[in-house]
Design a protein around this motif. Structure first.
Motif, PDB file in Angstrom:
ATOM      1  N   SER A  78       3.747   2.472  -1.217  1.00 29.05           N
ATOM      2  CA  SER A  78       4.241   3.150  -2.411  1.00 29.05           C
ATOM      3  C   SER A  78       3.096   3.729  -3.228  1.00 29.05           C
ATOM      4  O   SER A  78       3.202   4.843  -3.763  1.00 29.05           O
ATOM      5  CB  SER A  78       5.071   2.182  -3.261  1.00 29.05           C
ATOM      6  N   ARG A  79       1.996   2.989  -3.305  1.00 26.45           N
ATOM      7  CA  ARG A  79       0.844   3.489  -4.080  1.00 26.45           C
ATOM      8  C   ARG A  79       0.198   4.679  -3.370  1.00 26.45           C
ATOM      9  O   ARG A  79      -0.162   5.671  -4.015  1.00 26.45           O
ATOM     10  CB  ARG A  79      -0.178   2.360  -4.252  1.00 26.45           C
ATOM     11  N   GLU A  80       0.087   4.607  -2.043  1.00 26.38           N
ATOM     12  CA  GLU A  80      -0.492   5.720  -1.287  1.00 26.38           C
ATOM     13  C   GLU A  80       0.358   6.971  -1.448  1.00 26.38           C
ATOM     14  O   GLU A  80      -0.158   8.075  -1.621  1.00 26.38           O
ATOM     15  CB  GLU A  80      -0.597   5.339   0.188  1.00 26.38           C
ATOM     16  N   GLU A 110      -9.379   5.146  -4.928  1.00 30.48           N
ATOM     17  CA  GLU A 110      -8.374   4.171  -4.516  1.00 30.48           C
ATOM     18  C   GLU A 110      -7.577   4.695  -3.314  1.00 30.48           C
ATOM     19  O   GLU A 110      -7.287   3.945  -2.371  1.00 30.48           O
ATOM     20  CB  GLU A 110      -7.422   3.873  -5.676  1.00 30.48           C
ATOM     21  N   GLU A 145       2.387   7.686  -3.956  1.00 35.61           N
ATOM     22  CA  GLU A 145       2.252   8.167  -5.334  1.00 35.61           C
ATOM     23  C   GLU A 145       0.964   8.957  -5.514  1.00 35.61           C
ATOM     24  O   GLU A 145       0.971  10.083  -6.030  1.00 35.61           O
ATOM     25  CB  GLU A 145       2.277   6.975  -6.292  1.00 35.61           C
ATOM     26  N   GLU A 171       0.811  -1.217   0.000  1.00 37.05           N
ATOM     27  CA  GLU A 171       0.000   0.000   0.000  1.00 37.05           C
ATOM     28  C   GLU A 171       0.842   1.263   0.000  1.00 37.05           C
ATOM     29  O   GLU A 171       0.453   2.283  -0.589  1.00 37.05           O
ATOM     30  CB  GLU A 171      -0.913   0.018   1.232  1.00 37.05           C
TER      31      GLU A 171
END
Length: 578
Positions: free
Chosen positions: A519-521, A563, A523, A517
């Protein structure tokens, strides 16, 4: 360097031996435990720590002798300190002095008031009491981010990193990538004081453990939830000149700022928070348009900039900016620029900390001021704030996988959670900086170096010079922050009133993300933050119409707002189950 490659490069840390763990006795009341052996140069048993009670000599003593000062400053004797909190502070000194000749490298962000931590007087005392030498690596002010990135990418890490959350994806990602050590299995053995303190309160326990029960670092954790520290502050002379009362609603604030401009304050509201940020959670909060994520009435995660009344908020701020009610450089001003404007005749209101403004306004320039609650839309509504301190305070620390002596690193950090560490780190040196009252509580006398610095520096500087204001320790902000406890200071009263009278139920707790989660959060969060800052700034400055907000919201949705919220909701659900 790719983090997986980096993790592979540094490999697995060799097994470490146990630190001697005999239970310390600060007043002769604890039984010793059998010590474990170490593989250090001075292998063997640590001696039992037992002290002669010197409380009668130190408590209430306003003129201690050199011998008494030496007994307090140069030994681990803490028998003169009272138990002033609901839970007792631990006093396990079995690890000190740490055996062998140990020097730890510690990376720490710079402080403008103490650019070289190797000269910090409190840390000199910590070294003497623990027997552990420390070499601080402090990058130049303003170069912390570049220094950290270079350090991580080089693969050459110090023993300890202060503020390890700078790692891409946060502290947990740093552990998962092999940069930091998972301390779960070693914490109770090698950090008995930290373990006891964090477990003595459910909130402290919950906010210092990961969702899967791991202990990854040492957190600054307080005896209480610290008071709200940021809000609306009004010069008393501005109230006197306008003849108006402290405003509460947004309409009353508009009327007050308009009148303040009429009586001579050319830029009455110094608008901003962490210098250059347009969101503050103060005016926008009145519209439910919180800075970032918050909890709605059902306990679900929402994003403040996407709330229904955002256009109303932007309309208000665009109007106020057009009318010249805000400082013209609100989008770019740094701390020094804001403080220079604050003490000028341009400014009537600051959005800032009452601690800071007590120093700059009252102490240094003679301006009295008052605190105002966050604005509301309707008279009688309860002011709200999206800030709550969850007993997490100060900063945190991680031990890296390149630490040569993990036990020593843990012992060094663990000292901060002893009663002696609490006294020294919060209150500085006994005699020159603080004394002990009749109840065993440290305090700053009028002649303290905090207030009467030999170099003539103000309290805003000496609070960093003679004590540790931000450190992984038991931070006692309410009692040891000299800007709060100084004679005549009312900043603490303002902060306490804000905290007690404003609703903070929408505040997000300190959640953590899984490695997948994180790295995506990060970004999505960076993209959304950039988008918000650009649109909101241009709308408020009149470069875009308020209706441009609709395009902003559509772009946020395309970027992945749903997301982003789902990641935060999943993390919140796990936090609630800890």
């Amino acid at each position: 360097m790719n983090m997986k490659t980096f993790a592979k490069k540094i490999g697995m840390l060799a097994a470490v031996s146990a630190l001697a763990v005999s239970t310390a006795c600060s007043s002769g009341g604890s039984e010793s435990e059998e010590a474990a052996t170490t593989d250090t140069e001075a292998a063997g048993k640590q001696e039992q720590v037992a002290f002669t009670d010197i409380g009668g000599e130190i408590k209430g003593n306003e003129k201690p002798t050199p011998e008494q000062i030496a007994e307090v400053n140069d030994t681990l004797n803490d028998t003169y300190l009272g138990d002033i909190f609901e839970q007792k502070i631990p006093s396990n000194y079995a690890a000190y002095p740490f055996p062998g000749d140990v020097t730890l490298d510690v990376w720490m962000p710079a402080n403008p008031d103490v650019p070289d931590m190797n000269t910090q007087v409190v840390q000199d005392q910590v070294e003497k009491l623990t027997g552990i030498k420390v070499n601080f690596i402090t990058p130049p002010v303003g170069q912390e981010a570049d220094s950290f990135t270079l350090m991580i990418s080089s693969g050459e890490l110090p023993d300890i990193i202060i503020d390890p959350g700078r790692y891409p994806g946060g502290l947990e990602a740093g552990v998962n990538d092999g940069a930091y050590i998972d301390l779960t299995e070693q914490m109770e053995k090698n950090a008995p004081n930290y373990s006891e303190w964090r477990n003595s309160d459910e909130m402290r326990r919950k906010t210092t453990v990961t969702d899967d029960g791991r202990l990854l670092g040492f957190y600054g954790i307080a005896p209480y939830s610290e008071w709200m520290w940021f809000g609306m502050l009004i010069k008393q002379e501005a109230l006197d000149k306008t003849g108006l009362e402290v405003p509460t609603t947004v309409d009353e604030w508009h009327a007050f700022l308009t009148k303040a401009k009429e009586v001579g304050y050319s830029e009455p509201l110094n608008y901003g928070s962490s210098y250059g940020q347009l969101f503050t959670g103060i005016i926008n909060g009145a519209y439910g348009v919180w800075d970032w994520t918050f909890l709605d009435a059902d306990g679900k995660v929402q994003w403040g900039p996407a709330q229904p009344k955002a256009k109303e908020y932007l309309t208000t701020m665009q109007q106020w900016n057009k009318e010249g009610l805000l400082n013209r450089d609100w989008a770019t001003a740094d701390f020094n620029q804001r403080m220079a404007t604050a003490i000028s005749d341009k400014t009537a209101v600051m959005m800032d900390s009452p601690d800071t403004m007590w120093s700059y306004w009252k102490q240094q320039n003679g301006f009295d001021f008052v605190g105002a609650p966050n604005p509301v839309l309707n008279e009688g509504d309860q002011p709200q704030v999206s800030y709550k301190n969850f007993m997490r305070a100060g900063t945190n620390a991680a031990i890296t996988t390149q630490a040569d002596n993990v036990e020593a690193a843990m012992a060094f950090l663990d000292f901060s959670y002893t009663k002696k560490g609490w006294e020294l780190l919060n209150y500085g040196e006994y005699g020159k900086v603080h004394l002990i009252d009749a109840d065993g509580k440290p305090y700053y006398p009028a002649e303290s170096y905090i207030y009467e610095d030999p170099d003539g520096q103000p309290v805003a500087t000496t609070l960093h010079k003679y004590r540790m204001h931000n450190w992984p320790d038991i931070r006692d902000e309410h009692n040891s922050n000299p800007l709060i406890v100084a004679e005549g200071s009312y900043s603490g009263d303002i902060r306490k009133t804000w905290t007690e009278e404003m609703d903070a139920s929408m505040t997000m707790p300190p959640i953590t993300f899984t490695q997948a989660e994180a790295s995506r959060e990060a970004e999505l969060g960076n993209q959304l933050s950039t988008l918000r800052n650009e649109y909101f700034a241009k709308i408020i400055m009149g470069e875009l119409p308020v209706d441009a907000y609709d395009k902003f919201l559509a772009e946020a949705q395309k970027m992945g707002l749903d997301e982003f919220l789902s990641l935060h909701q999943a993390a919140l659900d796990r936090y609630n189950q800890r």
